[in-house]
Design an enzyme around this catalytic site. Structure first.
Site, mmCIF file in Angstrom:
data_model
loop_
_atom_site.group_PDB
_atom_site.id
_atom_site.type_symbol
_atom_site.label_atom_id
_atom_site.label_comp_id
_atom_site.label_asym_id
_atom_site.label_seq_id
_atom_site.Cartn_x
_atom_site.Cartn_y
_atom_site.Cartn_z
ATOM 1 N N SER A 238 -7.103 4.658 9.777
ATOM 2 C CA SER A 238 -7.867 4.641 8.522
ATOM 3 C C SER A 238 -7.201 3.678 7.527
ATOM 4 O O SER A 238 -7.855 2.791 6.955
ATOM 5 C CB SER A 238 -7.915 6.062 7.958
ATOM 6 O OG SER A 238 -8.319 6.074 6.621
ATOM 7 N N LYS B 209 -8.319 -0.796 6.714
ATOM 8 C CA LYS B 209 -8.616 -1.340 5.382
ATOM 9 C C LYS B 209 -7.644 -2.463 5.027
ATOM 10 O O LYS B 209 -8.021 -3.480 4.466
ATOM 11 C CB LYS B 209 -8.542 -0.220 4.328
ATOM 12 C CG LYS B 209 -9.719 0.745 4.437
ATOM 13 C CD LYS B 209 -9.582 1.933 3.507
ATOM 14 C CE LYS B 209 -8.631 2.965 4.043
ATOM 15 N NZ LYS B 209 -8.763 4.313 3.504
ATOM 16 N N ASP C 288 -14.607 3.391 8.165
ATOM 17 C CA ASP C 288 -13.566 4.300 7.681
ATOM 18 C C ASP C 288 -14.098 5.170 6.550
ATOM 19 O O ASP C 288 -13.817 6.363 6.484
ATOM 20 C CB ASP C 288 -12.333 3.536 7.206
ATOM 21 C CG ASP C 288 -11.352 4.480 6.522
ATOM 22 O OD1 ASP C 288 -10.853 5.391 7.208
ATOM 23 O OD2 ASP C 288 -11.138 4.349 5.311
ATOM 24 N N ARG D 270 -14.127 13.492 8.184
ATOM 25 C CA ARG D 270 -12.845 14.163 8.505
ATOM 26 C C ARG D 270 -12.487 15.183 7.439
ATOM 27 O O ARG D 270 -11.968 16.264 7.739
ATOM 28 C CB ARG D 270 -11.720 13.116 8.624
ATOM 29 C CG ARG D 270 -11.781 12.305 9.909
ATOM 30 C CD ARG D 270 -10.897 11.074 9.816
ATOM 31 N NE ARG D 270 -9.516 11.401 9.501
ATOM 32 C CZ ARG D 270 -8.687 10.611 8.819
ATOM 33 N NH1 ARG D 270 -9.101 9.442 8.363
ATOM 34 N NH2 ARG D 270 -7.450 10.991 8.587
ATOM 35 N N HIS E 184 0.839 -1.205 0.000
ATOM 36 C CA HIS E 184 0.000 0.000 0.000
ATOM 37 C C HIS E 184 0.870 1.250 0.000
ATOM 38 O O HIS E 184 1.864 1.324 0.711
ATOM 39 C CB HIS E 184 -0.879 0.002 1.259
ATOM 40 C CG HIS E 184 -1.753 1.211 1.365
ATOM 41 N ND1 HIS E 184 -2.944 1.315 0.698
ATOM 42 C CD2 HIS E 184 -1.606 2.369 2.044
ATOM 43 C CE1 HIS E 184 -3.487 2.486 0.963
ATOM 44 N NE2 HIS E 184 -2.701 3.154 1.776
HETATM 45 N N1 URA Z 1 -5.398 7.551 3.272
HETATM 46 C C1 URA Z 1 -6.388 6.941 3.933
HETATM 47 O O1 URA Z 1 -6.891 5.920 3.504
HETATM 48 N N2 URA Z 1 -6.805 7.508 5.073
HETATM 49 C C2 URA Z 1 -6.294 8.630 5.582
HETATM 50 O O2 URA Z 1 -6.725 9.063 6.625
HETATM 51 C C3 URA Z 1 -5.264 9.256 4.869
HETATM 52 C C4 URA Z 1 -4.836 8.679 3.715
#
Ligand code: URA
Length: 436
Positions: free
Chosen positions: A184, A188, A162, A169, A83
């Site tokens: 966050s 995932k 999220d 946010r 990622h």
């Molecule tokens: N990428 C994400 O998936 N979440 C965040 O809070 C910032 C970047």
């Protein structure tokens, strides 16, 4: 009975939230039982009072289990996910995934779409004619067992907490908090089911974290969360002060990825992908060390195995594998415009963020989730930081199908290039690797 107002007050006053309180908030908000205004108040309290490592882990865990979790147990081998926190010209996943798969590491990956000045792997893959980015879970598993690799779009059912919280946010000034970003991303990744995780944490003006020290702090926090969840997690902190490679866009980036798989990639992309693929091969148990993995990665490229794996992957998901030999099969841009150097010297900066925005404005990116994109559009940089330029040289070429957009993007990018009289060193690409 737990009460949301008490949870907000506790955090506002600097208290430490318990697992039950965090779960109560995440579950209640996901179900719509806790309203946006209370969730916003808690996010702002977290922003100012912060969360410690344990609270951050509990927040991640609650979000991870807020929806579907992907079961990859039917896939043989150690599954490794990769990622990136997002950047400009970041086509690394398109390269390291087939390399790792060619070296025997199963890659069962979910990727996202681009938004704003950053691109997304799923949009890039869709520039390959016919390529499908959604699949039934059984077919996904079967494809990875058959050919070692599948990449699909993330469904809305994975970590829905999220999804909802990130949107909130975004409009309440609470994105840039270490615990909120780390939870966050990791919620995932953990829900996506791989056994090991490689994170590429970008730093510089084209990334969430501008400073190297902040990027290292975020990387350490995410590695800690991964390890606490029982997954081997490694994070590389890498440069995003200028775009990665030469291409920024969708088809443009896939072509650069193919060139890299053929062994003809730009220096920075080649260096980064060899290092990251080496770490993936090590995490997947196919090499004793990441350095040994790097040697295997280089061999996979040299022997043509990585490119062959990429072609198999494209074909398995409905795409035309002949794009690797014939780039005219990609969507073509009708318009192009060159950005010309007004002075000679050395390139000392190419602001990644500005190039990302200019690329978005050619049509390659979207301002809102609902926007459609021009898969042929984007930028090719002919000069990078440290390169010598003469007055009149072409610094970059902008592509797209909308003449006005291409011209505007070209003009907008002019200030992204800084040219000085003195010789300039190239920035270090890989700043630090954490968790190896
Ligand atoms: N990428 C994400 O998936 N979440 C965040 O809070 C910032 C970047």
């Amino acid at each position: 009975m737990m009460n949301m107002n008490d949870v907000i007050l506790k955090k506002r006053n600097g208290g430490k939230l318990t697992q039950e309180e965090i779960k109560y908030f995440v579950d209640g908000y996901t179900k719509g039982e806790i309203p946006d205004y209370q969730a916003s108040a808690l996010l702002m309290a977290i922003y100012f009072q912060k969360m410690d490592r344990e609270e951050t882990f509990q927040l991640t865990d609650a979000m991870r289990y807020s929806g579907d979790t992907i079961d990859l147990s039917e896939i043989r081998g150690i599954k490794v996910d990769k990622h990136s926190t997002g950047g400009v010209g970041d086509k690394v996943s398109l390269i390291v995934a087939p390399i790792a798969a060619a070296c025997g590491v199963p890659v069962a990956k979910m990727s996202g779409r681009g938004l704003g000045f950053t691109g997304g792997t799923i949009d890039k893959l869709e520039s390959v004619p016919g390529f499908q980015t959604s699949m039934e879970p059984d077919d996904f598993t079967k494809q990875v067992n058959d050919i070692g690799i599948a990449i699909i779009g993330q469904t809305a059912h994975v970590a829905p907490a999220d999804k909802k919280l990130y949107a909130l946010r975004d409009v309440t000034g609470t994105v840039d908090n270490f615990s909120l970003i780390a939870s966050s991303i990791m919620s995932k990744k953990l829900a996506a089911g791989s056994d090991a995780i490689l994170l590429d944490v970008k730093c510089g003006n084209g990334a969430f974290m501008e400073s190297e020290s902040d990027a290292v702090k975020l990387a350490e926090l995410m590695c800690g969360i991964g390890e606490a969840a029982g997954k081997k997690t490694v994070a590389a902190v890498t440069d995003m002060s200028q775009p990665l490679g030469h291409g920024v866009g969708n088809a443009i980036e896939v072509i650069e990825a193919i060139e890299t798989l053929k062994g003809n990639g730009p220096e920075d992309i080649t260096e980064l992908t060899m290092r990251l693929a080496g770490i993936m091969i090590y995490l997947g148990g196919r090499a004793k060390t990441a350095d040994e993995g790097k040697v295997m990665a280089a061999h996979a490229v040299k022997s043509g195995m990585a490119l062959a794996k990429f072609r198999k992957f494209i074909a398995a998901q409905g795409g035309n594998p002949d794009v690797t030999d014939d780039y005219s099969l990609f969507p073509q841009a009708k318009e192009k415009k060159n950005l010309i150097a007004q002075t000679g010297g050395y390139v000392s900066a190419i602001t990644a963020r500005s190039i990302g925005l200019a690329s978005q404005h050619t049509g390659a990116g979207r301002a809102t989730k609902e926007d459609s994109i021009d898969l042929s559009a984007g930028v090719i940089l002919h000069k990078k930081v440290g390169d010598k330029v003469s007055r009149g040289d072409v610094l970059a070429t902008f592509y797209g199908n909308d003449k006005k957009k291409v011209a505007n993007a070209d003009a907008e990018a002019a200030s992204a290039f800084v040219i000085t009289g003195e010789k300039v060193n190239k920035p270090a690409l890989i700043k630090e690797v954490i968790g190896l």
